[in-house]
Design a protein around this motif. Structure first.
Motif, PDB file in Angstrom:
ATOM      1  N   ALA A 137      36.166  44.886  26.593  1.00  0.00           N
ATOM      2  CA  ALA A 137      36.221  45.665  27.833  1.00  0.00           C
ATOM      3  C   ALA A 137      36.971  44.877  28.893  1.00  0.00           C
ATOM      4  O   ALA A 137      37.002  43.643  28.877  1.00  0.00           O
ATOM      5  N   VAL A 138      37.581  45.617  29.820  1.00  0.00           N
ATOM      6  CA  VAL A 138      38.249  45.031  30.981  1.00  0.00           C
ATOM      7  C   VAL A 138      37.663  45.677  32.225  1.00  0.00           C
ATOM      8  O   VAL A 138      37.396  46.879  32.246  1.00  0.00           O
ATOM      9  N   LEU A 139      37.433  44.859  33.261  1.00  0.00           N
ATOM     10  CA  LEU A 139      36.847  45.320  34.517  1.00  0.00           C
ATOM     11  C   LEU A 139      37.782  44.910  35.649  1.00  0.00           C
ATOM     12  O   LEU A 139      38.060  43.726  35.832  1.00  0.00           O
ATOM     13  N   ALA A 140      38.277  45.902  36.402  1.00  0.00           N
ATOM     14  CA  ALA A 140      39.221  45.652  37.491  1.00  0.00           C
ATOM     15  C   ALA A 140      38.710  46.302  38.761  1.00  0.00           C
ATOM     16  O   ALA A 140      38.173  47.414  38.723  1.00  0.00           O
ATOM     17  N   GLY A 141      38.875  45.618  39.878  1.00  0.00           N
ATOM     18  CA  GLY A 141      38.451  46.164  41.162  1.00  0.00           C
ATOM     19  C   GLY A 141      38.761  45.192  42.278  1.00  0.00           C
ATOM     20  O   GLY A 141      38.772  43.972  42.084  1.00  0.00           O
ATOM     21  N   ILE A 142      39.040  45.746  43.452  1.00  0.00           N
ATOM     22  CA  ILE A 142      39.360  44.883  44.590  1.00  0.00           C
ATOM     23  C   ILE A 142      38.098  44.179  45.066  1.00  0.00           C
ATOM     24  O   ILE A 142      36.981  44.529  44.683  1.00  0.00           O
ATOM     25  N   ILE A 143      38.264  43.208  45.928  1.00  0.00           N
ATOM     26  CA  ILE A 143      37.152  42.394  46.401  1.00  0.00           C
ATOM     27  C   ILE A 143      36.188  43.256  47.216  1.00  0.00           C
ATOM     28  O   ILE A 143      36.596  44.068  48.043  1.00  0.00           O
ATOM     29  N   ARG A 407      43.179  43.209  40.081  1.00  0.00           N
ATOM     30  CA  ARG A 407      44.133  44.309  39.986  1.00  0.00           C
ATOM     31  C   ARG A 407      44.705  44.339  38.580  1.00  0.00           C
ATOM     32  O   ARG A 407      44.823  43.306  37.915  1.00  0.00           O
ATOM     33  N   LEU A 408      45.092  45.521  38.143  1.00  0.00           N
ATOM     34  CA  LEU A 408      45.734  45.626  36.833  1.00  0.00           C
ATOM     35  C   LEU A 408      47.107  44.965  36.841  1.00  0.00           C
ATOM     36  O   LEU A 408      47.611  44.555  35.794  1.00  0.00           O
ATOM     37  N   SER A 409      47.693  44.833  38.013  1.00  0.00           N
ATOM     38  CA  SER A 409      48.992  44.161  38.087  1.00  0.00           C
ATOM     39  C   SER A 409      48.882  42.671  37.803  1.00  0.00           C
ATOM     40  O   SER A 409      49.909  42.008  37.599  1.00  0.00           O
ATOM     41  N   ASP A 410      47.660  42.117  37.786  1.00  0.00           N
ATOM     42  CA  ASP A 410      47.495  40.706  37.419  1.00  0.00           C
ATOM     43  C   ASP A 410      47.975  40.454  35.992  1.00  0.00           C
ATOM     44  O   ASP A 410      48.399  39.339  35.660  1.00  0.00           O
ATOM     45  N   LEU A 411      47.882  41.484  35.155  1.00  0.00           N
ATOM     46  CA  LEU A 411      48.353  41.321  33.781  1.00  0.00           C
ATOM     47  C   LEU A 411      49.867  41.136  33.730  1.00  0.00           C
ATOM     48  O   LEU A 411      50.393  40.526  32.797  1.00  0.00           O
TER      49      LEU A 411
END
Length: 501
Positions: A137-143, A407-411
């Motif tokens: 699983a991947v979990l993404a979200g702003i602070i 963020r997904l852009s971190d990838l």
């Protein structure tokens, strides 16, 4: 329905009528009197019952008689397709069934107004969800949107289901209190701390594996670790002769350690790489060939022995890996605070190699491996390769990997388009059957929609999510879930304590 009105007046028979006419007149009078009496009785019953005749049941309570009664399961209706807006009006009592009631309680399904539970192991073993091919699983979200609270809640509640939790890298030290509260322990690494980890420790040999095959596997893991460390420090790929130098140095150090009945150390590897005569004699193909190749490697590994990472990975381990502990976290909060993530990545590489001894045990049970602040290691190919290996072998190892990013852009920060780093990062996302997206900034919605394949409705929903509410995409199915916290969990997971007065 018109009302029936009937009345009967006294019989009048003309005097000059015949006998036959008189009998007929009397019969007509008797019939009229009976009709008037029956009509009065019906009106009286209606007044007592108080039921409008138009509302009477057409058929008795047992149903319509005959072959068209639709009883006995013989009803056959043609298939009909409609939109969800039409279906909600035609069938207002239908709701999303969720993923079932088995697994970890997460919170409330906003649309179905029902409990939402999630267990990747149960979903994979049951096979009831098409497309659920792995437990990652991947979990993404702003602070500030509650993604850390969700990850900690999953870890806490997973322990109640018999799972174990491993946190190989805790860059902010947020998991220490939680691990201690749940009966686990934390290994804190950093300058001046007593903790020591020897990443070259050999894991216990699993049952059913012969000694020769296991020795070959241990050697391969140690070479992979040394290559990752050297590549991280040098910030480039290793050349063929450098790989040969690592092979020779490792074999010499392991052979020497076996004669002294000790374990090999990173300091011995660095010292052997600096001894070019010893490497040349071990190569056996002339002299003077391994000097230039081993020089950069020796200085790269020297950082772990005499540099800013000294006294952490250059001595025998002072702690023992307890595979039966409910939770184990490695606190690296004292590293990488100055903006340079190299020390953090090196420490995480060594800690991950040390922790893999438990992950490789086929009898270790089902475990969660949580990579917190994974965005900090996306730019380092060595760690991405180790993470990819765990992602690919998650089913065989019995582990569920959870990667947490902002963020997904971190990838995309792993490298340019088409580079190996970008391919590895996107591969990690592709190998996650569960994607949990908390609110994203408006300028990040397009990237998130492109990487996750979000629809227009899902993209709009992500932009309007409130705190603690996220979009769950599980094997193609989407849910808006409100995470619910117990008051004790809220106090234990609080990451904003320093913001309060």
């Amino acid at each position: 329905m018109p009302k029936t009105r009937a009345s009967a007046s006294p019989l009048y028979i003309p005097r000059k009528s015949s006998r036959t006419q008189q009998c007929a007149a009397r019969a007509e009078f008797a019939a009229a009197r009976r009709q008037a009496r029956h009509a009065a009785t019906a009106r009286k019953q209606h007044a007592v019952q108080g039921v409008d005749p138009e509302l009477r049941a057409t058929y008795p309570a047992s149903g319509r008689p005959g072959p068209a009664s639709a009883r006995g399961g013989k009803l056959r209706l043609p298939a009909h397709r409609m939109t969800t807006a039409t279906a909600s009006g035609a069938y207002p009592f239908l709701a999303e069934g969720g993923l079932g009631a088995e697994g970890i309680f997460i919170g409330r399904d906003v649309h179905a107004e029902a409990a939402f539970c999630y267990d990747p192991f149960s979903l994979y073993n049951s096979g009831r969800l098409d497309g659920f091919t792995n437990p990652n699983a991947v979990l993404a979200g702003i602070i500030g949107m509650g993604k850390s609270a969700l990850a900690k809640s999953i870890a806490t509640r997973a322990i109640a289901h018999g799972y174990r939790i491993y946190v190989p890298c805790d860059p902010k030290g947020e998991w220490t209190d939680l691990a201690q509260a749940l009966g686990g322990y934390t290994i804190a690494l950093g300058p001046g701390l007593p903790g020591r980890l020897n990443p070259l420790d050999a894991p216990a040999r699993p049952a059913g594996v012969n000694e020769c095959d296991w020795a070959s596997e241990v050697r391969k893991r140690r070479l992979l670790l040394l290559s990752s460390l050297a590549r991280t420090v040098l910030k480039r790929d290793l050349r063929p002769m450098e790989h040969t130098a690592l092979d020779l140095a490792l074999d010499l150090v392991v052979a020497n350690a076996q004669t002294r009945d000790t374990v090999p150390l990173l300091g011995e590897i660095a010292h052997t790489l600096g001894n070019t005569q010893l490497l040349d004699s071990a190569l056996g193909e002339g002299t003077g060939r391994m000097g230039p190749a081993a020089q950069d490697l020796a200085h790269a590994l020297r950082r772990l022995v005499h540099g800013d990472l000294s006294a952490m990975f250059d001595a025998p381990s002072t702690v023992k890996f307890d595979a039966n502990a409910p939770m184990l976290s490695i606190d690296l909060s004292r590293l990488g605070s100055a903006g340079d993530d190299t020390a953090l990545v090196l420490a995480m590489t060594c800690a991950s190699a040390w922790m893999e001894s438990a992950l490789a045990d086929p009898y270790g049970g089902r475990r969660w491996v949580i990579y917190d602040e994974a965005w900090r290691v996306m730019r380092h190919i060595g760690l991405l390769e180790r993470m990819q290996a765990q992602w690919k072998l998650s089913r065989g190892l019995g582990i569920a990997n959870l990667m947490i990013v902002h963020r997904l852009s971190d990838l995309l920060s792993a490298g340019d388009a088409g580079s190996r780093g970008r391919v590895l990062a996107e591969g990690l996302l592709a190998d996650c059957s569960t994607r949990i997206i908390y609110r994203q900034e408006p300028d990040q919605l397009a990237t998130a929609a492109s990487l996750l394949g979000l629809t227009g409705v899902e993209t709009q929903a992500v932009s309007a999510l409130i705190k603690g509410r996220g979009l769950w995409k599980v094997a193609g199915r989407s849910f808006i879930v409100q995470h619910l916290l117990h008051p004790a969990e809220r106090q234990l997971f609080d990451t904003d304590a320093r913001m309060a007065a």
